[in-house]
Motif scaffolding. Structure first.
Motif, mmCIF file in Angstrom:
data_model
loop_
_atom_site.group_PDB
_atom_site.id
_atom_site.type_symbol
_atom_site.label_atom_id
_atom_site.label_comp_id
_atom_site.label_asym_id
_atom_site.label_seq_id
_atom_site.Cartn_x
_atom_site.Cartn_y
_atom_site.Cartn_z
ATOM 1 N N MET A 1 -28.254 -111.805 -46.724
ATOM 2 C CA MET A 1 -28.194 -113.261 -46.887
ATOM 3 C C MET A 1 -28.937 -113.641 -48.165
ATOM 4 O O MET A 1 -30.067 -113.232 -48.371
ATOM 5 N N GLN A 2 -28.263 -114.383 -49.000
ATOM 6 C CA GLN A 2 -28.868 -114.878 -50.237
ATOM 7 C C GLN A 2 -29.084 -116.388 -50.075
ATOM 8 O O GLN A 2 -28.229 -117.077 -49.535
ATOM 9 N N VAL A 3 -30.226 -116.883 -50.549
ATOM 10 C CA VAL A 3 -30.536 -118.306 -50.442
ATOM 11 C C VAL A 3 -30.792 -118.855 -51.839
ATOM 12 O O VAL A 3 -31.534 -118.263 -52.630
ATOM 13 N N PHE A 4 -30.185 -120.004 -52.119
ATOM 14 C CA PHE A 4 -30.316 -120.635 -53.429
ATOM 15 C C PHE A 4 -30.728 -122.095 -53.272
ATOM 16 O O PHE A 4 -30.300 -122.771 -52.343
ATOM 17 N N ASN A 5 -31.556 -122.565 -54.200
ATOM 18 C CA ASN A 5 -31.879 -123.986 -54.300
ATOM 19 C C ASN A 5 -30.835 -124.595 -55.225
ATOM 20 O O ASN A 5 -30.633 -124.097 -56.337
ATOM 21 N N VAL A 6 -30.180 -125.659 -54.759
ATOM 22 C CA VAL A 6 -29.121 -126.279 -55.555
ATOM 23 C C VAL A 6 -29.414 -127.768 -55.677
ATOM 24 O O VAL A 6 -29.482 -128.482 -54.673
ATOM 25 N N GLN A 7 -29.581 -128.233 -56.907
ATOM 26 C CA GLN A 7 -29.847 -129.644 -57.164
ATOM 27 C C GLN A 7 -28.538 -130.365 -57.455
ATOM 28 O O GLN A 7 -27.628 -129.803 -58.050
ATOM 29 N N GLY A 8 -28.449 -131.615 -57.013
ATOM 30 C CA GLY A 8 -27.290 -132.439 -57.313
ATOM 31 C C GLY A 8 -26.296 -132.563 -56.169
ATOM 32 O O GLY A 8 -25.298 -133.268 -56.302
ATOM 33 N N ALA A 17 -16.907 -128.288 -52.549
ATOM 34 C CA ALA A 17 -16.780 -127.723 -53.894
ATOM 35 C C ALA A 17 -17.549 -126.413 -54.019
ATOM 36 O O ALA A 17 -17.040 -125.432 -54.575
ATOM 37 N N ILE A 18 -18.769 -126.386 -53.502
ATOM 38 C CA ILE A 18 -19.593 -125.182 -53.575
ATOM 39 C C ILE A 18 -18.995 -124.072 -52.718
ATOM 40 O O ILE A 18 -18.899 -122.920 -53.149
ATOM 41 N N THR A 19 -18.583 -124.417 -51.506
ATOM 42 C CA THR A 19 -17.986 -123.423 -50.614
ATOM 43 C C THR A 19 -16.746 -122.813 -51.251
ATOM 44 O O THR A 19 -16.580 -121.585 -51.284
ATOM 45 N N GLN A 20 -15.866 -123.647 -51.786
ATOM 46 C CA GLN A 20 -14.636 -123.147 -52.395
ATOM 47 C C GLN A 20 -14.924 -122.318 -53.638
ATOM 48 O O GLN A 20 -14.235 -121.329 -53.900
ATOM 49 N N GLN A 32 -23.221 -121.487 -46.152
ATOM 50 C CA GLN A 32 -23.845 -122.546 -45.352
ATOM 51 C C GLN A 32 -24.626 -123.461 -46.296
ATOM 52 O O GLN A 32 -25.547 -123.001 -46.972
ATOM 53 N N VAL A 33 -24.248 -124.731 -46.336
ATOM 54 C CA VAL A 33 -24.891 -125.696 -47.229
ATOM 55 C C VAL A 33 -25.748 -126.646 -46.401
ATOM 56 O O VAL A 33 -25.278 -127.206 -45.413
ATOM 57 N N ASP A 34 -27.000 -126.820 -46.807
ATOM 58 C CA ASP A 34 -27.908 -127.772 -46.158
ATOM 59 C C ASP A 34 -28.234 -128.848 -47.186
ATOM 60 O O ASP A 34 -29.059 -128.632 -48.083
ATOM 61 N N LEU A 35 -27.549 -129.994 -47.076
ATOM 62 C CA LEU A 35 -27.739 -131.063 -48.050
ATOM 63 C C LEU A 35 -29.166 -131.597 -48.069
ATOM 64 O O LEU A 35 -29.720 -131.856 -49.134
ATOM 65 N N SER A 36 -29.766 -131.759 -46.901
ATOM 66 C CA SER A 36 -31.116 -132.344 -46.853
ATOM 67 C C SER A 36 -32.156 -131.411 -47.458
ATOM 68 O O SER A 36 -33.096 -131.869 -48.117
ATOM 69 N N ALA A 37 -32.002 -130.114 -47.267
ATOM 70 C CA ALA A 37 -32.955 -129.145 -47.830
ATOM 71 C C ALA A 37 -32.558 -128.724 -49.244
ATOM 72 O O ALA A 37 -33.331 -128.059 -49.932
ATOM 73 N N LYS A 38 -31.346 -129.116 -49.653
ATOM 74 C CA LYS A 38 -30.809 -128.743 -50.965
ATOM 75 C C LYS A 38 -30.762 -127.226 -51.145
ATOM 76 O O LYS A 38 -31.128 -126.694 -52.188
ATOM 77 N N THR A 39 -30.322 -126.538 -50.079
ATOM 78 C CA THR A 39 -30.183 -125.084 -50.145
ATOM 79 C C THR A 39 -28.771 -124.666 -49.778
ATOM 80 O O THR A 39 -28.062 -125.368 -49.060
ATOM 81 N N VAL A 40 -28.401 -123.513 -50.304
ATOM 82 C CA VAL A 40 -27.123 -122.887 -49.980
ATOM 83 C C VAL A 40 -27.426 -121.451 -49.581
ATOM 84 O O VAL A 40 -28.078 -120.726 -50.337
ATOM 85 N N GLN A 41 -26.971 -121.067 -48.395
ATOM 86 C CA GLN A 41 -27.125 -119.686 -47.931
ATOM 87 C C GLN A 41 -25.760 -119.027 -48.020
ATOM 88 O O GLN A 41 -24.766 -119.590 -47.561
ATOM 89 N N VAL A 42 -25.745 -117.842 -48.627
ATOM 90 C CA VAL A 42 -24.481 -117.137 -48.820
ATOM 91 C C VAL A 42 -24.608 -115.717 -48.277
ATOM 92 O O VAL A 42 -25.523 -114.986 -48.651
#
Length: 65
Positions: A1-8, A17-20, A32-42
């Motif tokens: 599992m990779q976790v990224f901080n994504v702003q915007g 858009a990110i998932t696609q 898995q996108v968490d808008l409130s935490a601004k993270t994306v787990q892939v």
């Protein structure tokens, strides 16, 4: 599992858009996108650099969490 901080990210369109973008490079990727935490787990066989590049191409600022 990779976790990224994504702003915007702010809405469902951002999630889609990110998932696609990631799944265009790895159709089997679990995104898995968490808008409130601004993270994306892939969960993917892609290297982190490829995931970052895919998300950046959608116009978001990305860093490893």
């Amino acid at each position: 599992m990779q976790v990224f901080n994504v702003q915007g990210m702010s809405c469902g369109h951002c999630v889609k858009a990110i998932t696609q973008a990631v799944q265009a490079r790895d159709p089997a990727a679990d995104v898995q996108v968490d808008l409130s935490a601004k993270t994306v787990q892939v969960q993917s066989s892609l290297p982190a650099a490829a995931v970052v590049e895919a998300i950046k191409e959608e116009g978001y600022e990305v860093s490893a969490a």
